[in-house]
Design an enzyme around this catalytic site. Structure first.
Site, PDB file in Angstrom:
ATOM      1  N   ASN A 153       0.689  -1.178   0.115  1.00  0.00           N
ATOM      2  CA  ASN A 153       0.048   0.012   0.009  1.00  0.00           C
ATOM      3  C   ASN A 153       0.868   1.442   0.029  1.00  0.00           C
ATOM      4  OD1 ASN A 153      -2.158  -1.666   0.195  1.00  0.00           O
ATOM      5  ND2 ASN A 153      -2.035  -1.693   2.330  1.00  0.00           N
ATOM      6  N   GLN A 199      -1.959   2.953   3.091  1.00  0.00           N
ATOM      7  CA  GLN A 199      -0.807   2.714   3.938  1.00  0.00           C
ATOM      8  C   GLN A 199      -1.245   3.584   5.163  1.00  0.00           C
ATOM      9  OE1 GLN A 199       2.715   4.351   2.164  1.00  0.00           O
ATOM     10  NE2 GLN A 199       3.974   3.417   3.762  1.00  0.00           N
ATOM     11  N   HIS A 253       6.395  -1.946   3.474  1.00  0.00           N
ATOM     12  CA  HIS A 253       6.365  -3.061   3.943  1.00  0.00           C
ATOM     13  C   HIS A 253       5.476  -4.044   2.689  1.00  0.00           C
ATOM     14  CE1 HIS A 253       3.242  -0.655   5.699  1.00  0.00           C
ATOM     15  NE2 HIS A 253       2.095  -1.361   5.558  1.00  0.00           N
ATOM     16  N   HIS A 289       3.130  -6.897   2.007  1.00  0.00           N
ATOM     17  CA  HIS A 289       2.116  -7.870   2.718  1.00  0.00           C
ATOM     18  C   HIS A 289       1.993  -9.143   2.056  1.00  0.00           C
ATOM     19  CE1 HIS A 289      -0.458  -4.655   5.011  1.00  0.00           C
ATOM     20  NE2 HIS A 289       0.046  -4.007   4.222  1.00  0.00           N
TER      21      HIS A 289
END
Ligand code: DGP
Length: 114
Positions: free
Chosen positions: A87, A94, A100, A102
């Site tokens: 995101n 986000q 990050h 996922h």
């Protein structure tokens, strides 16, 4: 970054259920899982968003994906299938501003995502 929660997880300063770590990335279970398996793969180095990547980060981002596939295999998802996503910023959903990836799996994913 001193006030970044994912930097603190990477440094072991706050707890997380880690499933993978090496010199470059850490993988840990999401606190609010959206699927039976929900792991976040983060770079140890603070990078706020996908927008902040440079050419020098290309190997790192490839590594994050390869590790996601390895964790997926460890979790028994390789043949069943799974989803990876990043995101970016507000409309991308986000909420934590440390890059990050996922890894979601263990249930049928739907499309389009919400
Ligand atoms: P995103 O919305 O893409 O920024 O995802 C952030 C994810 O991070 C969200 O699914 C919840 C998770 N998360 C937030 N804080 C923590 C935490 O302190 N520990 C863990 N394990 N996950 C967290």
């Amino acid at each position: 970054m001193t006030d970044c929660i994912f930097c603190k997880i990477a440094a072991g300063e706050i707890p997380a259920e880690k499933v993978y770590e090496d010199d470059h990335v850490v993988g840990f279970r999401d606190l609010s899982p959206q699927a039976p398996v929900h792991v976040l793969i983060i770079p140890r180095r603070h990078i706020a968003t996908l927008n902040d990547l440079t050419e020098a980060d290309e190997a790192l981002v490839g590594h994050m994906h390869r590790i996601a596939a390895r964790v997926a295999a460890d979790e028994g998802l390789a043949e069943r299938g799974y989803r990876t996503l990043i995101n970016c910023n507000a409309e991308g959903g986000q909420t934590v501003f440390h890059l990050h990836l996922h890894l979601l799996g263990g249930r049928q994913m739907t499309w389009p995502p919400g």
